[in-house]
Structures are given as C-alpha cells and as structure tokens.
Design a protein around this motif. Structure first.
Motif, PDB file in Angstrom:
ATOM      1  N   THR A 113      14.831 -28.509-135.181  1.00 51.70           N
ATOM      2  CA  THR A 113      15.665 -29.625-135.630  1.00 51.70           C
ATOM      3  C   THR A 113      16.304 -30.361-134.452  1.00 51.70           C
ATOM      4  O   THR A 113      16.603 -31.561-134.553  1.00 51.70           O
ATOM      5  N   LYS A 114      16.522 -29.659-133.327  1.00 53.18           N
ATOM      6  CA  LYS A 114      17.095 -30.291-132.144  1.00 53.18           C
ATOM      7  C   LYS A 114      16.020 -30.865-131.226  1.00 53.18           C
ATOM      8  O   LYS A 114      16.222 -31.909-130.599  1.00 53.18           O
ATOM      9  N   LEU A 115      14.869 -30.187-131.151  1.00 54.65           N
ATOM     10  CA  LEU A 115      13.764 -30.650-130.310  1.00 54.65           C
ATOM     11  C   LEU A 115      12.503 -30.741-131.159  1.00 54.65           C
ATOM     12  O   LEU A 115      11.613 -29.893-131.070  1.00 54.65           O
ATOM     13  N   PRO A 116      12.417 -31.760-132.015  1.00 50.25           N
ATOM     14  CA  PRO A 116      11.240 -31.819-132.895  1.00 50.25           C
ATOM     15  C   PRO A 116       9.978 -32.332-132.206  1.00 50.25           C
ATOM     16  O   PRO A 116       8.873 -32.079-132.673  1.00 50.25           O
ATOM     17  N   LEU A 117      10.133 -33.080-131.115  1.00 52.79           N
ATOM     18  CA  LEU A 117       8.982 -33.690-130.448  1.00 52.79           C
ATOM     19  C   LEU A 117       8.304 -32.687-129.527  1.00 52.79           C
ATOM     20  O   LEU A 117       8.961 -31.992-128.733  1.00 52.79           O
ATOM     21  N   ARG A 118       7.005 -32.622-129.608  1.00 55.68           N
ATOM     22  CA  ARG A 118       6.204 -31.751-128.736  1.00 55.68           C
ATOM     23  C   ARG A 118       5.232 -32.639-127.962  1.00 55.68           C
ATOM     24  O   ARG A 118       4.345 -33.286-128.565  1.00 55.68           O
ATOM     25  N   TRP A 119       5.365 -32.657-126.628  1.00 54.59           N
ATOM     26  CA  TRP A 119       4.578 -33.527-125.766  1.00 54.59           C
ATOM     27  C   TRP A 119       3.432 -32.743-125.144  1.00 54.59           C
ATOM     28  O   TRP A 119       3.577 -31.553-124.831  1.00 54.59           O
ATOM     29  N   ARG A 120       2.346 -33.422-124.938  1.00 58.53           N
ATOM     30  CA  ARG A 120       1.181 -32.810-124.292  1.00 58.53           C
ATOM     31  C   ARG A 120       0.634 -33.778-123.246  1.00 58.53           C
ATOM     32  O   ARG A 120       0.424 -34.964-123.523  1.00 58.53           O
ATOM     33  N   TYR A 121       0.394 -33.239-122.039  1.00 60.84           N
ATOM     34  CA  TYR A 121      -0.098 -34.034-120.922  1.00 60.84           C
ATOM     35  C   TYR A 121      -1.470 -33.508-120.497  1.00 60.84           C
ATOM     36  O   TYR A 121      -1.818 -32.349-120.771  1.00 60.84           O
ATOM     37  N   THR A 122      -2.197 -34.334-119.779  1.00 62.12           N
ATOM     38  CA  THR A 122      -3.534 -33.976-119.295  1.00 62.12           C
ATOM     39  C   THR A 122      -3.538 -34.098-117.781  1.00 62.12           C
ATOM     40  O   THR A 122      -3.121 -35.134-117.235  1.00 62.12           O
ATOM     41  N   THR A 123      -3.994 -33.063-117.098  1.00 60.45           N
ATOM     42  CA  THR A 123      -4.088 -33.075-115.641  1.00 60.45           C
ATOM     43  C   THR A 123      -5.461 -32.586-115.218  1.00 60.45           C
ATOM     44  O   THR A 123      -6.077 -31.762-115.905  1.00 60.45           O
ATOM     45  N   TYR A 124      -5.933 -33.098-114.103  1.00 61.77           N
ATOM     46  CA  TYR A 124      -7.225 -32.716-113.540  1.00 61.77           C
ATOM     47  C   TYR A 124      -7.054 -32.143-112.140  1.00 61.77           C
ATOM     48  O   TYR A 124      -7.889 -32.355-111.265  1.00 61.77           O
ATOM     49  N   MET A 125      -5.956 -31.459-111.908  1.00 62.78           N
ATOM     50  CA  MET A 125      -5.683 -30.727-110.666  1.00 62.78           C
ATOM     51  C   MET A 125      -5.767 -31.628-109.439  1.00 62.78           C
ATOM     52  O   MET A 125      -6.455 -31.350-108.461  1.00 62.78           O
ATOM     53  N   GLY A 126      -5.084 -32.759-109.486  1.00 61.48           N
ATOM     54  CA  GLY A 126      -5.022 -33.653-108.339  1.00 61.48           C
ATOM     55  C   GLY A 126      -6.141 -34.665-108.238  1.00 61.48           C
ATOM     56  O   GLY A 126      -6.068 -35.555-107.379  1.00 61.48           O
ATOM     57  N   GLU A 127      -7.160 -34.573-109.056  1.00 54.45           N
ATOM     58  CA  GLU A 127      -8.267 -35.526-108.994  1.00 54.45           C
ATOM     59  C   GLU A 127      -7.955 -36.751-109.858  1.00 54.45           C
ATOM     60  O   GLU A 127      -7.297 -36.652-110.888  1.00 54.45           O
ATOM     61  N   LEU A 128      -8.470 -37.891-109.410  1.00 53.43           N
ATOM     62  CA  LEU A 128      -8.270 -39.130-110.146  1.00 53.43           C
ATOM     63  C   LEU A 128      -9.208 -39.174-111.338  1.00 53.43           C
ATOM     64  O   LEU A 128     -10.413 -38.957-111.207  1.00 53.43           O
TER      65      LEU A 128
END
Length: 307
Positions: A113-128
C-alpha cells in the motif's frame, strides 16, 4: 633466451680481459679491454642532467640500472598486474567482507500500500543497446488504498489493454527517451495523470461502460484425466492383472513353449564344420615376358587350358 644472453654479454663486457690476444706480444704490460664506444661528455652542466653515462669497464664500478637488461616483458607485467588485482580482491573477500555482517538487517516484506509501483530496468553490462533505456512499471490497483470502488473501476477502464483482469496487474512500459531516468519520469507522469482522472468527480465516471477484457487471451490449462487416477479399486485391478500374467508365463516355462531369444541366436550361430569345404589350391600364374618369348608362352598356356 634473449634476456639471459644479453645479460651474459653485458657482464662479459664489464669484466677485464685476462687472456692476451694471440697476435700481441706476451710481454705486453697492459692489455686493452673490450669496451664499447664511450658517450661523449657534455660541455655544460645543463646538458649533463638529462644524460646517463655508460658504465665503465672496471669490475668494481657500480652497475647502472638503466643498462641492466633483466626486466620483464610487457606481457609479463600485464600478467603480474592481473595477479595483483586478483590477490587484492581475495584479500578484500577474506578480511573486509566478513565485517559487513555487522551491518546486515533482517528482511521485511514491503508494504504494497505504501510502495505499490514495481519498476524493472534492462541492462547489457555496459554495452550500448537500443533496449537499454526501456523501463517497465507494474502495479495492482487494489493495492492503492485511497481509491474507492468506482474510482478503481474508472482507472481500469482508462488503462484499457494495459490491465490484465486475470492477474489484477496494470503494466506499462516506455522507451521513447534516450535515458532510463527520462522514461521513468514519463511513466510516473502518466500514472499520476491516471490517478488524477480517476479521482476527479466532476468528469465522466464511465459507469455505463463495461470493462473490456477481450485483449486478454485465456489459455486452457491441461487437466489430469479422472480415469487415470490411481484409486484403490484400480490398484486391486492392476494387481490381479499382473498376477494372472505371471501365472501364464510360469506355465509356458514349465511346458517349454516359451521361445527364448538367446537360445535362438545361439543356435543360429552354430557352424557345422563338416559342411565347410576345403580351400582349393590354385596355381599362381607367372607374369609373361615381354616380346616374342612372351607371345609364345601365352599361346602355350592357351593350348594347355590356361595352366
């Protein structure tokens, strides 16, 4: 091999020659030592501070580290730096990592109820990568406690195909901007606008419109057949069937009516040595001689039946 050989040559050049030259007279008092061309002396003190003098041929003279060819190669230095880095990491893991246990805290389940948003990010270990800036957010509208039931229904209708009624999760993503922070800010603005529209009592509440769920395809989950369930009656039936099959097999063994595959293969492999014919001795033909003599021998073999 090159570095030790150069070191031996440098040491031989620094030591005086003890054996006289064969072309010189043995009674010579002094012998010239093997030295290289000396470096000319600078005329001023300002020029000498940037020059390194070549070591003299005297054995007692101190060695100049500039001319000691006992250094490692560039590949060896790179390997040594990698070994130092690995030892530093092992040292940190052995002596500093255990100290982090004093800062550990027990895990507490976050309040949805306090933190309803769940974020997800994508990374390629420093590669563009073009997808590295993509940000995905998902939340359950039921976790937002300050929304009433009509406001929650209006929020779901405004979200449209982004809401999955089977899981109850509202999911959105953004990759329009170049940075993840910009995409996250954009998604936050969209969620804030949706909540503001859902709480707005002066606007249309869409109460006369049903919630559209046609975008969610329900997958039929396979079910275990009821006839395959191993009940007590089915167990007794299988035991009686196995017992009947064992009794029938035992009767065939006693009556010697069961065909044995191993015995059939062994009988087929038996070889009757009496039927094997003895190998016929064939006289080897001699090679023909070239010329007239060879023609005569060929004609004689033809008359004699090829012998």
């Amino acid at each position: 091999m090159a570095a030790p050989f150069k070191r031996i040559c440098a040491q031989a050049a620094k030591q005086p020659c003890l054996r006289p030259h064969p072309r010189r007279r043995p009674d010579a008092a002094h012998h010239r030592t093997f030295t290289t061309t000396p470096v000319p002396h600078a005329t001023s003190a300002a020029d000498t501070q940037f020059l390194t003098t070549f070591p003299s041929s005297d054995a007692d003279a101190p060695l100049d580290p500039t001319y000691e060819e006992d250094d490692l190669s560039s590949l060896a230095h790179a390997e040594l730096d990698q070994h130092r880095e690995l030892r530093e990491m092992v040292r940190i893991a052995a002596w500093e990592m255990p100290l982090l246990s004093a800062l550990s805290k027990p895990f507490e389940q976050p309040d949805r109820t306090k933190l309803p948003l769940r974020w997800r990010y994508t990374t390629y270990m420093g590669e563009l990568h073009p997808a590295a800036s993509k940000v995905v957010v998902e939340f359950k509208p039921a976790d937002i406690s300050d929304l009433s039931a009509p406001q929650r229904d209006k929020l779901l209708k405004l979200a449209g195909p982004r809401y999955n009624h089977l899981t109850g999760v509202l999911k959105m993503s953004c990759e329009s901007h170049a940075n993840q922070a910009q995409n996250k800010r954009h998604l936050g603005d969209i969620i804030a606008a949706l909540l503001a529209s859902a709480r707005d009592s002066t606007a249309d509440s869409f109460a006369d419109m049903p919630l559209d769920t046609r975008h969610v395809k329900r997958k039929a989950a396979p079910r275990f057949p009821v006839a395959w369930l191993l009940t007590e009656e089915r167990k007794r039936e299988l035991d009686s069937h196995r017992r009947t099959a064992l009794l029938a097999e035992g009767q065939r063994v006693e009556q010697n009516t069961m065909v044995s595959g191993a015995a059939a293969i062994e009988s087929a492999r038996q070889i009757d040595l009496r039927k094997v014919e003895e190998p016929a001795m064939v006289q080897a033909r001699q090679p023909l001689v070239k010329g007239k003599q060879g023609k005569k021998e060929f004609a004689g073999r033809e008359r004699g039946g090829g012998r």
